[in-house]
Design a protein around this motif. Structure first.
Motif, mmCIF file in Angstrom:
data_model
loop_
_atom_site.group_PDB
_atom_site.id
_atom_site.type_symbol
_atom_site.label_atom_id
_atom_site.label_comp_id
_atom_site.label_asym_id
_atom_site.label_seq_id
_atom_site.Cartn_x
_atom_site.Cartn_y
_atom_site.Cartn_z
ATOM 1 N N SER A 61 0.955 -1.206 -0.117
ATOM 2 C CA SER A 61 -0.154 0.106 -0.012
ATOM 3 C C SER A 61 0.499 1.307 -0.039
ATOM 4 C CB SER A 61 -0.931 -0.207 1.232
ATOM 5 O OG SER A 61 -0.080 0.352 2.107
ATOM 6 N N GLY A 62 0.589 2.314 -0.304
ATOM 7 C CA GLY A 62 0.473 3.888 -0.774
ATOM 8 C C GLY A 62 1.870 4.140 1.109
ATOM 9 N N PRO A 63 0.607 4.099 1.922
ATOM 10 C CA PRO A 63 1.538 4.280 2.748
ATOM 11 C C PRO A 63 2.916 3.034 3.363
ATOM 12 C CG PRO A 63 -0.829 4.610 3.418
ATOM 13 C CD PRO A 63 -0.604 3.436 1.893
ATOM 14 N N ILE A 64 2.668 2.027 3.218
ATOM 15 C CA ILE A 64 3.824 1.619 3.163
ATOM 16 C C ILE A 64 4.946 1.471 3.314
ATOM 17 C CG2 ILE A 64 4.308 -1.616 3.932
ATOM 18 C CD1 ILE A 64 2.137 -0.105 6.230
ATOM 19 N N LEU A 65 5.063 2.085 1.971
ATOM 20 C CA LEU A 65 5.875 2.215 0.562
ATOM 21 C C LEU A 65 6.378 3.895 0.576
ATOM 22 C CD1 LEU A 65 7.071 1.113 -2.146
ATOM 23 C CD2 LEU A 65 5.687 2.514 -2.925
ATOM 24 N N GLU A 66 6.026 4.181 1.624
ATOM 25 C CA GLU A 66 6.862 5.652 1.682
ATOM 26 C C GLU A 66 6.899 5.260 2.666
ATOM 27 O OE1 GLU A 66 2.830 8.389 2.611
ATOM 28 O OE2 GLU A 66 3.029 8.856 0.692
ATOM 29 N N LYS A 67 6.965 5.068 4.150
ATOM 30 C CA LYS A 67 7.515 4.278 5.269
ATOM 31 C C LYS A 67 9.282 3.148 4.991
ATOM 32 C CE LYS A 67 7.383 4.877 9.522
ATOM 33 N NZ LYS A 67 7.508 6.293 10.486
ATOM 34 N N VAL A 68 8.894 2.653 4.276
ATOM 35 C CA VAL A 68 9.762 1.594 3.462
ATOM 36 C C VAL A 68 10.899 2.860 3.065
ATOM 37 C CG1 VAL A 68 10.637 0.273 2.011
ATOM 38 C CG2 VAL A 68 8.877 -0.371 3.571
ATOM 39 N N VAL A 69 10.492 3.228 2.431
ATOM 40 C CA VAL A 69 11.570 4.440 1.527
ATOM 41 C C VAL A 69 11.845 5.491 2.859
ATOM 42 C CG1 VAL A 69 11.715 6.693 -0.186
ATOM 43 C CG2 VAL A 69 10.493 4.605 -0.842
ATOM 44 N N GLN A 70 11.043 5.946 3.607
ATOM 45 C CA GLN A 70 11.612 7.024 4.670
ATOM 46 C C GLN A 70 12.780 6.228 5.415
ATOM 47 O OE1 GLN A 70 8.184 7.300 6.999
ATOM 48 N NE2 GLN A 70 7.374 9.041 6.066
ATOM 49 N N TYR A 71 12.985 4.335 5.475
ATOM 50 C CA TYR A 71 13.323 4.023 6.346
ATOM 51 C C TYR A 71 14.973 3.842 5.338
ATOM 52 C CZ TYR A 71 16.177 -0.519 7.922
ATOM 53 O OH TYR A 71 16.736 -0.618 8.912
ATOM 54 N N MET A 72 14.463 3.398 3.839
ATOM 55 C CA MET A 72 15.469 3.056 3.523
ATOM 56 C C MET A 72 16.627 4.881 3.408
ATOM 57 S SD MET A 72 15.007 0.975 0.083
ATOM 58 C CE MET A 72 13.320 2.015 -0.843
ATOM 59 N N TYR A 73 16.054 5.808 3.549
ATOM 60 C CA TYR A 73 16.719 6.933 3.553
ATOM 61 C C TYR A 73 17.676 6.912 5.279
ATOM 62 C CZ TYR A 73 15.660 9.033 -0.422
ATOM 63 O OH TYR A 73 15.380 9.418 -2.080
ATOM 64 N N TYR A 74 17.045 6.577 5.949
ATOM 65 C CA TYR A 74 17.316 6.341 7.806
ATOM 66 C C TYR A 74 18.254 5.888 7.687
ATOM 67 C CZ TYR A 74 17.771 5.064 12.076
ATOM 68 O OH TYR A 74 18.221 4.322 13.420
ATOM 69 N N LYS A 75 18.532 4.464 6.902
ATOM 70 C CA LYS A 75 19.762 2.794 6.696
ATOM 71 C C LYS A 75 20.903 3.892 6.584
ATOM 72 C CE LYS A 75 20.258 -1.648 4.936
ATOM 73 N NZ LYS A 75 19.631 -2.617 4.370
ATOM 74 N N ASN A 76 20.761 4.567 4.743
ATOM 75 C CA ASN A 76 20.991 5.138 3.907
ATOM 76 C C ASN A 76 22.631 6.109 5.168
ATOM 77 O OD1 ASN A 76 22.709 7.424 1.577
ATOM 78 N ND2 ASN A 76 22.417 5.607 0.587
ATOM 79 N N GLN A 77 21.382 7.374 5.700
ATOM 80 C CA GLN A 77 22.308 8.543 6.647
ATOM 81 C C GLN A 77 23.205 7.796 7.739
ATOM 82 O OE1 GLN A 77 19.285 10.832 8.571
ATOM 83 N NE2 GLN A 77 21.000 12.673 8.179
ATOM 84 N N ASN A 78 22.380 6.335 8.226
ATOM 85 C CA ASN A 78 22.923 5.837 9.430
ATOM 86 C C ASN A 78 23.450 5.117 9.774
ATOM 87 O OD1 ASN A 78 21.731 7.681 11.614
ATOM 88 N ND2 ASN A 78 20.095 7.190 10.536
ATOM 89 N N SER A 79 24.214 3.918 8.470
ATOM 90 C CA SER A 79 25.004 3.687 8.261
ATOM 91 C C SER A 79 26.416 3.684 8.561
ATOM 92 C CB SER A 79 24.632 3.369 6.786
ATOM 93 O OG SER A 79 25.321 4.353 5.994
ATOM 94 N N ASN A 80 26.906 4.587 8.365
ATOM 95 C CA ASN A 80 28.695 4.530 8.982
ATOM 96 C C ASN A 80 28.415 5.084 10.519
ATOM 97 O OD1 ASN A 80 29.494 3.868 6.071
ATOM 98 N ND2 ASN A 80 29.757 5.522 5.139
ATOM 99 N N SER A 81 27.866 5.349 11.238
ATOM 100 C CA SER A 81 27.563 6.004 12.735
ATOM 101 C C SER A 81 28.019 5.186 13.069
ATOM 102 C CB SER A 81 25.315 5.997 12.696
ATOM 103 O OG SER A 81 25.903 6.739 13.971
ATOM 104 N N THR A 82 29.064 5.437 14.868
ATOM 105 C CA THR A 82 29.262 4.974 15.064
ATOM 106 C C THR A 82 28.730 5.105 16.453
ATOM 107 O OG1 THR A 82 30.761 6.477 15.831
ATOM 108 C CG2 THR A 82 31.469 4.856 14.159
ATOM 109 N N GLY A 83 27.489 5.471 17.134
ATOM 110 C CA GLY A 83 27.539 6.108 18.137
ATOM 111 C C GLY A 83 25.717 5.321 17.984
ATOM 112 N N ARG A 84 25.081 6.045 18.876
ATOM 113 C CA ARG A 84 23.536 5.477 19.418
ATOM 114 C C ARG A 84 22.867 5.685 18.031
ATOM 115 N NH1 ARG A 84 19.547 4.315 23.940
ATOM 116 N NH2 ARG A 84 17.843 5.001 23.182
ATOM 117 N N LEU A 85 22.111 5.199 17.639
ATOM 118 C CA LEU A 85 21.640 5.520 16.197
ATOM 119 C C LEU A 85 19.534 6.057 16.399
ATOM 120 C CD1 LEU A 85 21.530 2.168 13.866
ATOM 121 C CD2 LEU A 85 22.671 4.455 13.905
#
Length: 107
Positions: A61-85
């Motif tokens: 569904s639309g809302p779920i796809l939007e949330k998945v994309v938000q997560y992919m950006y979150y994952k991309n932004q925090n992939s090299n983080s060494t601290g608390r996410l």
């Protein structure tokens, strides 16, 4: 140096994702490829999705796809983080549907 007579264009920066409900979500190709093994397979092959730069998800569904994309950006932004996410907020009422979509997309 690139061959000036070459007609091959670089891939577009964004990919269009279309949900079961017709919601269109645009995502950077690099984020989609890094964030989902399923999307990576579709976008880095000779599949129609790679040629058209559009991926249709008839079971998401639309809302779920939007949330998945938000997560992919979150994952991309925090992939090299060494601290608390920072927390990624998921409402309990969408958790199961989101889990099914994330499992399908391998993200």
């Amino acid at each position: 140096m690139a061959d000036p007579s070459s007609t091959e264009e670089p891939p577009p920066k964004y990919v269009k994702l279309i949900s079961a409900t017709g919601t269109e979500v645009y995502c950077e190709r690099s984020v989609a490829i890094a964030g989902s093994e399923t999307m990576a397979a579709m976008l880095t092959s000779t599949m129609r999705e790679a040629e058209e730069n559009v991926i249709r998800f008839p079971d998401i569904s639309g809302p779920i796809l939007e949330k998945v994309v938000q997560y992919m950006y979150y994952k991309n932004q925090n992939s090299n983080s060494t601290g608390r996410l920072p927390e990624f907020d998921i409402k309990p009422e969408i958790a199961l549907e989101l889990l099914v979509a994330a499992n399908y997309l391998n993200c």
